[in-house]
Motif scaffolding. Sequence first.
Motif, short mmCIF file in Angstrom:
data_model
loop_
_atom_site.label_atom_id
_atom_site.label_comp_id
_atom_site.label_asym_id
_atom_site.label_seq_id
_atom_site.Cartn_x
_atom_site.Cartn_y
_atom_site.Cartn_z
N ARG A 53 10.41 -5.52 1.17
CA ARG A 53 11.63 -4.95 0.53
C ARG A 53 12.55 -5.86 0.33
N ASP A 54 12.47 -7.11 -0.46
CA ASP A 54 13.32 -7.42 -1.19
C ASP A 54 12.88 -7.42 -3.15
N LEU A 55 11.41 -7.28 -2.10
CA LEU A 55 10.90 -7.33 -3.97
C LEU A 55 11.35 -5.62 -4.13
N ALA A 56 11.53 -4.73 -3.56
CA ALA A 56 11.78 -3.68 -4.62
C ALA A 56 12.95 -3.79 -4.28
N THR A 57 13.85 -4.86 -3.41
CA THR A 57 15.34 -4.54 -3.96
C THR A 57 15.88 -5.14 -5.23
N THR A 58 15.41 -6.42 -5.18
CA THR A 58 14.98 -6.88 -6.93
C THR A 58 14.40 -6.32 -7.78
N ILE A 59 13.62 -5.91 -8.03
CA ILE A 59 13.12 -5.45 -9.23
C ILE A 59 14.41 -3.89 -8.60
N GLY A 60 14.64 -3.15 -8.58
CA GLY A 60 15.06 -1.86 -8.37
C GLY A 60 14.54 -0.81 -8.19
N VAL A 61 13.42 -0.90 -7.68
CA VAL A 61 12.65 0.34 -7.46
C VAL A 61 12.62 0.24 -6.07
N HIS A 63 11.54 0.87 -1.99
CA HIS A 63 10.20 0.92 -1.03
C HIS A 63 9.06 1.00 -1.08
N SER A 64 8.87 2.39 -0.64
CA SER A 64 7.47 3.53 -1.32
C SER A 64 6.91 3.07 -2.28
N ALA A 65 8.11 2.71 -3.59
CA ALA A 65 6.78 1.98 -5.21
C ALA A 65 6.48 0.97 -4.71
N ILE A 66 7.08 -0.22 -3.83
CA ILE A 66 6.40 -1.96 -4.28
C ILE A 66 5.54 -1.45 -3.59
N SER A 67 5.41 -0.64 -2.15
CA SER A 67 4.38 -0.93 -1.10
C SER A 67 2.63 -0.07 -1.53
N GLN A 68 3.45 0.62 -2.02
CA GLN A 68 1.59 1.33 -3.16
C GLN A 68 2.04 -0.10 -4.25
N THR A 69 2.34 -0.01 -5.26
CA THR A 69 2.08 -1.33 -5.98
C THR A 69 1.33 -2.37 -4.91
N VAL A 70 2.05 -3.51 -4.32
CA VAL A 70 1.14 -4.02 -3.74
C VAL A 70 0.17 -3.71 -3.35
N ASN A 71 0.16 -2.97 -2.61
CA ASN A 71 -1.37 -2.14 -1.74
C ASN A 71 -2.87 -2.19 -2.68
N GLN A 72 -2.21 -2.01 -4.04
CA GLN A 72 -2.60 -1.55 -5.50
C GLN A 72 -3.35 -3.20 -5.55
N MET A 73 -2.53 -4.26 -5.56
CA MET A 73 -1.97 -5.06 -5.88
C MET A 73 -3.48 -6.29 -5.07
N ARG A 74 -3.39 -5.72 -3.65
CA ARG A 74 -3.88 -6.74 -2.64
C ARG A 74 -5.33 -6.47 -3.25
N ARG A 75 -6.15 -4.94 -2.93
CA ARG A 75 -7.43 -4.32 -3.28
C ARG A 75 -7.98 -5.01 -4.59
N GLU A 76 -7.43 -5.02 -5.40
CA GLU A 76 -7.89 -6.24 -6.72
C GLU A 76 -7.79 -7.57 -6.23
N GLY A 77 -7.07 -8.00 -5.51
CA GLY A 77 -7.09 -9.06 -5.34
C GLY A 77 -6.14 -10.60 -5.62
N LEU A 78 -4.98 -10.09 -5.98
CA LEU A 78 -3.93 -10.53 -6.37
C LEU A 78 -2.74 -10.56 -5.53
N VAL A 79 -2.80 -10.86 -4.22
CA VAL A 79 -2.36 -10.38 -3.21
C VAL A 79 -2.57 -10.89 -1.94
N HIS A 80 -2.44 -11.06 -0.80
CA HIS A 80 -2.42 -11.12 0.48
C HIS A 80 -1.34 -10.94 1.15
N LEU A 81 -0.86 -10.27 2.12
CA LEU A 81 -0.34 -9.80 2.43
C LEU A 81 0.20 -10.67 4.50
N GLU A 82 1.14 -11.24 4.42
CA GLU A 82 0.87 -11.29 6.08
C GLU A 82 2.02 -10.90 6.52
#
Length: 154
Positions: A53-61, A63-82
Amino acid sequence: MTSDYLGTRLRHLLDRLDGDVARTYTDLGLPGFRPRYTPVLRLVAADGPRSIRDLATTIGVTHSAISQTVNQMRREGLVHLEPGTDARHRIVHLTDQARAVLPTLETEWHATTAAARELDAELPHKLSDLVDAALHALDTRPMHDRIRAHLHHP
């Protein structure tokens, strides 16, 4: 210039901009890296783990768009979620793989920023200013409302 096919032309512009940035990532040894990953990585690297939510607000997109992006990044091994303090919040953390590409991304970011300034200087009006003004105008009065005002109902 006419506003005919405005959405199509804007998508074409964005495709060209994003496509060339993606080609630059490939040139720098990051094939398949997507331009929309960079703001997420830079923010988390600079400020530490952040909620979606904070990323979405800060970037200006959305929540759904950031959630999709973060999930792609997770699949590619760039981020993990807690989990956050609330079960609905997920906190984005960088992986070692993401940290390893940060120096390359910083170099690319500075070059892309300089190239964007150069493009702005070649245009009759700065593209960045026009985008900001358009977003502000749509925040004030959404396109849906504008379209409905021109619809003729039987």
